[in-house]
Design a protein around this motif. Structure first.
Motif, PDB file in Angstrom:
ATOM      1  N   TYR A 275     -41.265  -7.806 -34.662  1.00 44.75           N
ATOM      2  CA  TYR A 275     -41.467  -8.280 -36.021  1.00 44.75           C
ATOM      3  C   TYR A 275     -40.361  -7.693 -36.900  1.00 44.75           C
ATOM      4  O   TYR A 275     -39.857  -6.602 -36.637  1.00 44.75           O
ATOM      5  CB  TYR A 275     -42.802  -7.798 -36.584  1.00 44.75           C
TER       6      TYR A 275
ATOM      7  N   ILE B 132     -39.999  -6.893 -41.063  1.00 50.47           N
ATOM      8  CA  ILE B 132     -40.729  -6.792 -42.316  1.00 50.47           C
ATOM      9  C   ILE B 132     -39.763  -6.404 -43.426  1.00 50.47           C
ATOM     10  O   ILE B 132     -38.922  -5.511 -43.242  1.00 50.47           O
ATOM     11  CB  ILE B 132     -41.867  -5.761 -42.203  1.00 50.47           C
TER      12      ILE B 132
ATOM     13  N   GLN C  85     -39.249  -5.113 -47.412  1.00 51.40           N
ATOM     14  CA  GLN C  85     -39.918  -4.441 -48.526  1.00 51.40           C
ATOM     15  C   GLN C  85     -38.922  -4.221 -49.651  1.00 51.40           C
ATOM     16  O   GLN C  85     -37.958  -3.462 -49.502  1.00 51.40           O
ATOM     17  CB  GLN C  85     -40.540  -3.119 -48.100  1.00 51.40           C
TER      18      GLN C  85
ATOM     19  N   GLN D 182     -42.518  -2.909 -54.242  1.00 51.08           N
ATOM     20  CA  GLN D 182     -43.376  -4.002 -53.798  1.00 51.08           C
ATOM     21  C   GLN D 182     -44.033  -3.692 -52.457  1.00 51.08           C
ATOM     22  O   GLN D 182     -43.591  -2.805 -51.714  1.00 51.08           O
ATOM     23  CB  GLN D 182     -42.585  -5.301 -53.685  1.00 51.08           C
ATOM     24  N   ALA D 183     -45.064  -4.446 -52.143  1.00 52.85           N
ATOM     25  CA  ALA D 183     -45.687  -4.360 -50.832  1.00 52.85           C
ATOM     26  C   ALA D 183     -44.770  -5.000 -49.787  1.00 52.85           C
ATOM     27  O   ALA D 183     -43.922  -5.840 -50.112  1.00 52.85           O
ATOM     28  CB  ALA D 183     -47.034  -5.078 -50.848  1.00 52.85           C
ATOM     29  N   PRO D 184     -44.926  -4.590 -48.548  1.00 54.62           N
ATOM     30  CA  PRO D 184     -44.131  -5.221 -47.491  1.00 54.62           C
ATOM     31  C   PRO D 184     -44.492  -6.695 -47.333  1.00 54.62           C
ATOM     32  O   PRO D 184     -45.568  -7.143 -47.751  1.00 54.62           O
ATOM     33  CB  PRO D 184     -44.530  -4.427 -46.237  1.00 54.62           C
TER      34      PRO D 184
ATOM     35  N   THR E 229     -43.944  -9.786 -44.164  1.00 59.66           N
ATOM     36  CA  THR E 229     -43.429 -10.093 -42.832  1.00 59.66           C
ATOM     37  C   THR E 229     -42.526 -11.314 -42.892  1.00 59.66           C
ATOM     38  O   THR E 229     -42.922 -12.372 -43.390  1.00 59.66           O
ATOM     39  CB  THR E 229     -44.571 -10.337 -41.839  1.00 59.66           C
TER      40      THR E 229
ATOM     41  N   TYR F  63     -41.705 -12.981 -36.744  1.00 58.62           N
ATOM     42  CA  TYR F  63     -42.614 -12.487 -35.714  1.00 58.62           C
ATOM     43  C   TYR F  63     -42.200 -13.048 -34.357  1.00 58.62           C
ATOM     44  O   TYR F  63     -41.449 -14.026 -34.292  1.00 58.62           O
ATOM     45  CB  TYR F  63     -44.073 -12.834 -36.043  1.00 58.62           C
ATOM     46  N   ASP F  64     -42.675 -12.403 -33.300  1.00 61.25           N
ATOM     47  CA  ASP F  64     -42.352 -12.838 -31.939  1.00 61.25           C
ATOM     48  C   ASP F  64     -40.856 -13.107 -31.767  1.00 61.25           C
ATOM     49  O   ASP F  64     -40.455 -14.171 -31.281  1.00 61.25           O
ATOM     50  CB  ASP F  64     -43.158 -14.082 -31.567  1.00 61.25           C
TER      51      ASP F  64
ATOM     52  N   HIS G 184     -42.110 -17.397 -40.776  1.00 59.86           N
ATOM     53  CA  HIS G 184     -43.287 -17.936 -41.450  1.00 59.86           C
ATOM     54  C   HIS G 184     -42.850 -19.014 -42.447  1.00 59.86           C
ATOM     55  O   HIS G 184     -41.663 -19.212 -42.690  1.00 59.86           O
ATOM     56  CB  HIS G 184     -44.033 -16.820 -42.187  1.00 59.86           C
TER      57      HIS G 184
ATOM     58  N   TRP H 258     -42.966 -18.919 -45.484  1.00 57.20           N
ATOM     59  CA  TRP H 258     -42.315 -18.311 -46.645  1.00 57.20           C
ATOM     60  C   TRP H 258     -40.973 -17.665 -46.318  1.00 57.20           C
ATOM     61  O   TRP H 258     -40.318 -17.107 -47.202  1.00 57.20           O
ATOM     62  CB  TRP H 258     -43.248 -17.265 -47.257  1.00 57.20           C
TER      63      TRP H 258
ATOM     64  N   TYR I  20     -37.685  -3.403 -41.947  1.00 57.20           N
ATOM     65  CA  TYR I  20     -38.269  -2.625 -40.860  1.00 57.20           C
ATOM     66  C   TYR I  20     -38.529  -3.530 -39.665  1.00 57.20           C
ATOM     67  O   TYR I  20     -39.048  -4.638 -39.819  1.00 57.20           O
ATOM     68  CB  TYR I  20     -39.609  -2.012 -41.282  1.00 57.20           C
TER      69      TYR I  20
ATOM     70  N   ARG J 246     -48.479  -0.158 -32.060  1.00 60.12           N
ATOM     71  CA  ARG J 246     -47.251  -0.636 -32.698  1.00 60.12           C
ATOM     72  C   ARG J 246     -46.458   0.551 -33.199  1.00 60.12           C
ATOM     73  O   ARG J 246     -47.038   1.584 -33.542  1.00 60.12           O
ATOM     74  CB  ARG J 246     -47.587  -1.529 -33.899  1.00 60.12           C
TER      75      ARG J 246
ATOM     76  N   PHE K  58     -43.101   1.340 -35.887  1.00 56.60           N
ATOM     77  CA  PHE K  58     -42.067   0.873 -36.803  1.00 56.60           C
ATOM     78  C   PHE K  58     -40.760   1.617 -36.545  1.00 56.60           C
ATOM     79  O   PHE K  58     -40.765   2.806 -36.185  1.00 56.60           O
ATOM     80  CB  PHE K  58     -42.464   1.155 -38.254  1.00 56.60           C
TER      81      PHE K  58
ATOM     82  N   GLY L 119     -37.280   3.130 -38.375  1.00 51.25           N
ATOM     83  CA  GLY L 119     -37.147   3.918 -39.586  1.00 51.25           C
ATOM     84  C   GLY L 119     -36.715   3.124 -40.813  1.00 51.25           C
ATOM     85  O   GLY L 119     -36.748   3.645 -41.930  1.00 51.25           O
TER      86      GLY L 119
END
Lengths: 119, 109
Positions: free
Chosen positions: B36, B38, B40, B44-46, B48, B51-52, B57, B59, B89, B98, B100, B102
């Motif tokens: 994945y 991600i 940030q 703000q919030a992270p 995604t 994926y895979d 996505h 968005w 990330y 999982r 992450f 750094g």
């Protein structure tokens, strides 16, 4: 609109306990895996725990750093996920995010709740 | 526990192309790590993005793409925009758990 709202954070003394809650709306909560991820101030993301959906038997996995101290759970009837945190240390101080995952349709993050462990 | 490594920081010019990479201490990163990416942004919030390995996505801006590259997983940004300045990330799957990386601080300048 998909929403995840964390609550339950606050100030707790070392050795204390806290229970975080993540309220979900706008998507099929029961069909999503739920994760908790944390971030200490100025640091990177750290994955904490995951619980799968019922179809995958509510399987649970923890990061080594929290194993034996934290418990993840969920209530599909309430559309909520939880993180029970015991034996807290100053190293657990962070913003805690919940994340819902059901690819490809769902992969959403909450805005986090701050947990401060300090005497 | 595996250690996931990323570049600490990278800079890209507006409109330029940059590749971020993510490696594992356990060996080559494969599709079996279900990589994945991600994003940030400050304060703000992270969110995604990928994926895979290489799936975006609804968005995810089309200028972001994921791939496997020389034993690592890569995120390529083609046509960087000022709003792409953020921390990125990678997240890898290790038999249930999982981990992450750094994070890479990407500057668009």
């Amino acid at each position: 609109e998909v929403q995840l709202v964390e609550s339950g954070g606050g100030l707790v003394q070392p050795g204390g306990s806290l229970k975080l809650s993540c309220a979900a709306s706008g998507f099929t909560f029961s069909g999503s895996a739920m994760h908790w991820v944390r971030q200490a101030s100025g640091k990177g993301l750290e994955w904490v725990a995951r619980i799968t959906e019922k179809d995958y038997n509510y399987a649970i996995v923890y990061a080594e750093s929290v194993k034996g101290r934290f418990t993840i759970s969920r209530d599909d009837s309430e559309n909520r996920a939880y993180l029970q945190m015991n034996s807290l240390t100053v190293e657990d101080t962070a913003v805690y995010y919940c994340r819902a995952e059901a690819v490809p349709a769902v992969d959403n993050w909450g805005h986090g709740t701050l947990v401060t462990v300090s005497s | 526990q595996a250690v996931v490594t990323q570049e600490t920081s990278l800079t890209v010019s507006p409109g330029g192309t940059v590749t971020l990479t993510c490696g594992s201490s356990t060996g080559a990163v494969t599709s079996g790590h279900y990589p994945y990416w991600i994003q940030q942004k400050p304060g703000q919030a992270p969110r995604t993005l990928i994926y895979d390995t290489n799936k975006g996505h609804s968005w995810t801006p089309a200028r972001f793409s994921g791939s496997l590259l020389g034993g690592k997983v890569a995120l390529t940004l083609s046509g960087a925009q000022p709003e792409d300045e953020a921390d990125y990330y990678c997240l890898l799957f290790f038999g249930g758990a999982r981990v992450f990386g750094g994070g890479t601080k990407l500057t668009v300048l």
